[in-house]
Design an enzyme around this catalytic site. Structure first.
Site, PDB file in Angstrom:
ATOM      1  N   TRP A   1       0.843  -1.200   0.000  1.00  0.00           N
ATOM      2  CA  TRP A   1       0.000   0.000   0.000  1.00  0.00           C
ATOM      3  C   TRP A   1       0.876   1.247   0.000  1.00  0.00           C
ATOM      4  O   TRP A   1       0.558   2.238  -0.658  1.00  0.00           O
ATOM      5  CB  TRP A   1      -0.904   0.001   1.232  1.00  0.00           C
ATOM      6  CG  TRP A   1      -1.778   1.219   1.345  1.00  0.00           C
ATOM      7  CD1 TRP A   1      -3.053   1.364   0.872  1.00  0.00           C
ATOM      8  CD2 TRP A   1      -1.444   2.476   1.967  1.00  0.00           C
ATOM      9  NE1 TRP A   1      -3.533   2.615   1.161  1.00  0.00           N
ATOM     10  CE2 TRP A   1      -2.567   3.325   1.825  1.00  0.00           C
ATOM     11  CE3 TRP A   1      -0.321   2.963   2.627  1.00  0.00           C
ATOM     12  CZ2 TRP A   1      -2.587   4.631   2.329  1.00  0.00           C
ATOM     13  CZ3 TRP A   1      -0.333   4.258   3.120  1.00  0.00           C
ATOM     14  CH2 TRP A   1      -1.462   5.073   2.969  1.00  0.00           C
ATOM     15  N   HIS A   2       1.997   1.188   0.724  1.00  0.00           N
ATOM     16  CA  HIS A   2       2.865   2.354   0.821  1.00  0.00           C
ATOM     17  C   HIS A   2       3.610   2.634  -0.477  1.00  0.00           C
ATOM     18  O   HIS A   2       3.953   3.788  -0.753  1.00  0.00           O
ATOM     19  CB  HIS A   2       3.875   2.169   1.961  1.00  0.00           C
ATOM     20  CG  HIS A   2       3.298   2.419   3.315  1.00  0.00           C
ATOM     21  ND1 HIS A   2       2.643   1.443   4.036  1.00  0.00           N
ATOM     22  CD2 HIS A   2       3.265   3.535   4.085  1.00  0.00           C
ATOM     23  CE1 HIS A   2       2.240   1.955   5.188  1.00  0.00           C
ATOM     24  NE2 HIS A   2       2.601   3.215   5.239  1.00  0.00           N
ATOM     25  N   GLY A   3       3.877   1.623  -1.250  1.00  0.00           N
ATOM     26  CA  GLY A   3       4.581   1.884  -2.493  1.00  0.00           C
ATOM     27  C   GLY A   3       4.949   0.627  -3.241  1.00  0.00           C
ATOM     28  O   GLY A   3       5.033  -0.461  -2.652  1.00  0.00           O
TER      29      GLY A   3
ATOM     30  N   PHE B   1       2.003   8.441  -1.620  1.00  0.00           N
ATOM     31  CA  PHE B   1       1.245   7.225  -1.413  1.00  0.00           C
ATOM     32  C   PHE B   1      -0.229   7.413  -1.752  1.00  0.00           C
ATOM     33  O   PHE B   1      -0.976   6.467  -1.724  1.00  0.00           O
ATOM     34  CB  PHE B   1       1.375   6.759   0.046  1.00  0.00           C
ATOM     35  CG  PHE B   1       2.820   6.606   0.475  1.00  0.00           C
ATOM     36  CD1 PHE B   1       3.727   5.988  -0.356  1.00  0.00           C
ATOM     37  CD2 PHE B   1       3.248   7.084   1.687  1.00  0.00           C
ATOM     38  CE1 PHE B   1       5.053   5.854   0.023  1.00  0.00           C
ATOM     39  CE2 PHE B   1       4.574   6.947   2.088  1.00  0.00           C
ATOM     40  CZ  PHE B   1       5.471   6.337   1.265  1.00  0.00           C
TER      41      PHE B   1
END
Length: 450
Positions: free
Chosen positions: A309-311, A450
């Site tokens: 989700w963060h990257g 993000f």
């Protein structure tokens, strides 16, 4: 009277939606179509789930596929393409004029935040914890609300939609509370985070990594406070603006660096996201209800998805794996709870937990897995000279944060009696002066990516 209130609410929601679209479209108007598409899919899916309860699972799946599909296309297509290039040896092949990775898309700012916010709506409608709204304006005012649109906190539909149907006068207490949050947010971002950013950027962008292990511990302490003040600062500003608008956003951070277990850390860090994954991913997977082995599997899967989700990078996968390992070890041994029973040893527990968090942050911030491993090796082996490399500015701002977190840990604020109003206003006036004259060079909020 009720009709009048209804018209006020409608006008307010229309104005809020238009203002939010203008705010988001200022960055790139083309991506307004993406948030509109995502919103319309979930809006109609929720209505269909209510209208056709026997087919609600089908409409729920369509909603999830549409949201995850658009998120994957815009956020992970480049990552997937680059790995295809590496897998088939296309990277560096001068005979090929075009690589797969040449076609990757730009990631729209805040796409992970508003996608998860929209998904919370269909999740709760599917689980019959929320009735869908029939007003498309009501839904889009919630989904696109500008204070937290691009970097959170992620506000649940069941918490926000009812608030938006009320128009209540904003009290002086609420206005003052909002002002305090906004000033504190700007102080965290502009004074602390922006002054620490050059130190961190210089360390990670240097052609040759510094050989000192102690230096890298210093850098990671600086980064830990930078990312905390950067993100928590944005959340405070968003919450303050919401209070001025008559809304309540959830608190997204509760002093995570005073935690004496990694599990506690995750109840204090990015709370709106960690609780989202807990309620909509970890628990549906089975949580801790299907045996010890399954609990650890569910934990690792949840942390992996959180990392992605963060990257779209292997560094975020590694960051999630490090946290997963430490969390599993904590669950198996219960070492923080056992050692903390001895009051004198609690500082040691805090120190060890903080060290785990700092080591994990290396993978989060590093530009590559190779760079992260080199830094971790220096930190663990304490190679080179013993100096932190903070400089005068870094030492001042890091010391300020240490003292702030220490005062929270010792509950000093709770022991201080209510100060007079004039003294409180004088203090915030002083903080504003500090923000103006001691701000760092402006930098984009870290979580915008993000």
């Amino acid at each position: 009277m009720n009709k009048l209130i209804g018209e006020k609410v409608k006008s307010r929601l229309i104005w809020l939606t238009l203002a939010s679209f203008f705010f988001y479209g200022w960055w790139d108007w083309r991506f307004l179509f993406l948030i509109i598409f995502s919103g319309l899919v979930d809006y109609f899916a929720a209505l269909m789930m209510q209208k056709h309860p026997k087919r609600k699972k089908l409409f729920f799946i369509l909603s999830v596929v549409a949201n995850i599909g658009s998120l994957s296309l815009f956020k992970y297509s480049g990552f997937i393409a680059r790995n295809i290039d590496l897998l088939f040896g296309l990277e560096g092949n001068l005979m090929l004029s075009t690589h797969v990775s040449d076609f990757f898309l730009i990631t729209p700012v805040g796409i992970s935040f508003y996608t998860f916010q929209s998904m919370s709506y269909t999740f709760d409608v599917y689980r019959e914890k929320l009735k869908p709204t029939k007003s498309v304006i009501h839904f889009f005012a919630y989904l696109s609300m500008f204070p937290q649109l691009v970097a959170g906190p992620i506000v649940r539909a069941k918490e926000m939609l009812p608030q938006m149907l009320k128009v209540t006068p904003i009290s002086k207490t609420e206005r003052w509370a909002g002002f305090q949050l906004i000033v504190r947010g700007y102080f965290k971002k502009m004074v602390i985070a922006d002054n620490l950013a050059p130190l961190v950027v210089a360390a990670f962008s240097s052609p040759e990594l510094n050989s000192s292990g102690m230096y890298w511990w210093g850098v990671m302490i600086a980064f830990a406070f930078q990312i905390y003040c950067d993100f928590a600062g944005y959340s405070d500003i968003a919450r303050g603006l919401a209070k001025w608008m008559g809304y309540d956003f959830p608190d997204n951070f509760k002093h995570p660096y005073i935690s004496i277990s990694l599990q506690e850390f995750w109840t204090r860090w990015h709370i709106s996201l960690s609780t989202w994954f807990r309620d909509y991913f970890y628990i549906p997977l089975g949580g801790n209800r299907k045996g010890k082995i399954r609990t650890h599997i569910n934990l690792w899967i949840t942390m992996l998805v959180s990392g992605l989700w963060h990257g779209a990078a292997w560094t975020f996968v590694a960051w999630s794996a490090v946290h997963s390992f430490f969390l599993s070890f904590e669950k198996i041994t219960h070492w923080p709870q056992r050692i903390s029973k001895v009051a004198l040893l609690r500082p040691l527990v805090w120190f060890l937990v903080s060290a785990q968090v700092l080591l994990a942050w290396v993978f989060f911030r590093a530009t590559s897995i190779d760079q992260a491993w080199e830094i971790v090796q220096r930190m663990v082996l304490f190679t080179g000279d013993n100096y932190l490399g903070w400089g005068l500015n870094g030492s001042i701002f890091i010391t300020l944060m240490f003292l702030r977190e220490l005062s929270v840990g010792l509950k000093l604020e709770e022991r201080i009696q209510q100060v007079p109003a004039w003294l409180e206003m004088t203090f915030y006036a002083f903080v504003i002066v500090v923000i103006i004259f001691f701000r760092g060079d402006g930098s984009e909020f870290i979580y915008f990516q993000f």
